[in-house]
Scaffold this motif. Structure first.
Motif, short mmCIF file in Angstrom:
data_model
loop_
_atom_site.label_atom_id
_atom_site.label_comp_id
_atom_site.label_asym_id
_atom_site.label_seq_id
_atom_site.Cartn_x
_atom_site.Cartn_y
_atom_site.Cartn_z
N GLU A 196 0.84 -1.20 0.00
CA GLU A 196 0.00 0.00 0.00
C GLU A 196 0.88 1.25 0.00
N SER A 198 0.80 5.33 0.87
CA SER A 198 0.04 6.37 1.57
C SER A 198 0.92 7.60 1.78
N ALA A 200 2.55 10.55 3.95
CA ALA A 200 2.97 10.94 5.29
C ALA A 200 3.21 12.44 5.28
N ASP A 205 4.80 6.77 2.16
CA ASP A 205 5.04 5.49 2.82
C ASP A 205 4.64 4.36 1.88
N ILE A 206 5.56 3.45 1.64
CA ILE A 206 5.25 2.21 0.91
C ILE A 206 5.27 1.10 1.96
N VAL A 207 4.11 0.55 2.24
CA VAL A 207 3.95 -0.41 3.34
C VAL A 207 3.74 -1.82 2.77
N THR A 209 3.04 -5.61 3.76
CA THR A 209 2.52 -6.42 4.85
C THR A 209 2.41 -7.87 4.40
N VAL A 266 5.36 -6.22 9.00
CA VAL A 266 5.01 -5.00 8.28
C VAL A 266 6.29 -4.19 8.11
N THR A 268 7.78 -0.72 6.44
CA THR A 268 7.43 0.59 5.88
C THR A 268 8.67 1.24 5.29
N ARG A 270 9.83 4.58 3.87
CA ARG A 270 9.40 5.98 3.89
C ARG A 270 10.37 6.83 3.08
#
Length: 279
Positions: A196, A198, A200, A205-207, A209, A266, A268, A270
């Motif tokens: 995902e 999103s 910041a 942020d590339i997360v 999971t 998870v 992240t 960034r």
């Protein structure tokens, strides 16, 4: 009158003594400053020599790793030819083991090359499309063992603020993070990896999971150390996350990790909206 003369001579003597004392202190201070300057010059010389030696060493590692790749690739090709001609199943099994070993060697050389490459001051900054980089990283996974058994889902593409960074370095980080999620999957359940993107406060942020085997706090505390291998499934040199961490520092970003044993991890990545070289 004589009392005044005596006081005058006494004051002159005290002043003279004080002047001599100050001169002595001045000489000591001058000598100390000269000593510090000489030591500083020597330190700068040593640091310059050390920097030069490190640069030479990095170039040797890069060149050696690159030169070794060709014979290993040739060796793997010859082994595949032997396997194709072999009738005996036992020989085919041995040749497959040899092929697997050459693949592991290629992986080590790849990481050593990227480690040396990242140390070089060769950043190429450009406006990137994060989703394109994710797809390119996914495409690079096609030769990773077990990737066909994994469902990798990427969030729906959205408009995000412009990001300026080194796309090649960022893609390598994404490849390492996603390939780790594949490698450390829980083989007793259906593996799912979600990616995902999103916004910041200062970047994107590339997360990533996963529902893999996860890791304990002790392993997480050392996950970014050079040559650290924290799981029995680890077969590489323990450089992947270390290099990723170094790259993100170079890009003025972060790579964050959280995990629960037997539940998943998870990661992240960034990245700042604008990378300012040299800060």
């Amino acid at each position: 009158m004589e009392d005044y003369e005596e006081l005058w001579h006494k004051a002159k003597r005290e002043l003279h003594e004080r002047e001599e004392e100050l001169m002595a202190q001045h000489e000591e201070l001058t000598a100390a400053i000269e000593s510090v300057v000489n030591k500083n010059d020597e330190l700068e010389r040593v640091l310059s020599e050390l920097k030069s030696r490190n640069k030479e060493l990095d170039q040797i590692i890069y060149r050696t790793s690159h030169d070794l790749k060709s014979p290993i690739t040739t060796m793997r090709g010859l082994i595949n030819l032997i396997s194709a001609e072999a009738i005996n199943p036992e020989i085919r099994a041995y040749t497959q083991m040899a092929v697997n070993s050459t693949l592991e060697m290629e992986k080590v050389l790849f990481l050593l090359t990227k480690y040396s490459w990242n140390l070089l001051d060769n950043s190429r900054l450009e406006t990137i499309n994060v989703y394109s980089l994710i797809e390119e990283a996914k495409s690079s996974l096609r030769f990773i063992e077990g990737v066909k058994d994994v469902d990798i889902k990427v969030s729906e593409e959205k408009e995000h603020p412009e990001v300026i960074t080194d796309s090649e370095r960022l893609q390598l980080v994404l490849f390492q993070v996603i390939s780790n999620a594949v490698h450390f999957r829980n083989r007793s359940i259906e593996t799912e990896i979600t990616i995902e993107v999103s916004e910041a406060e200062l970047g994107l942020d590339i997360v990533v999971t996963d529902n893999g085997i996860g890791m304990s706090q002790d392993i997480m505390d050392r996950a970014f150390e050079m040559f650290f291998r924290g799981a029995t499934l680890s077969r590489g040199p323990g450089l992947g996350l270390y290099i990723s961490h170094q790259i993100m520092k170079k890009l003025r970003g972060e790579i964050l990790l959280s995990s629960v044993v037997n539940q998943g991890s998870v990661v992240t990545v960034r990245i700042p909206y604008s990378y300012i070289k040299g800060l």
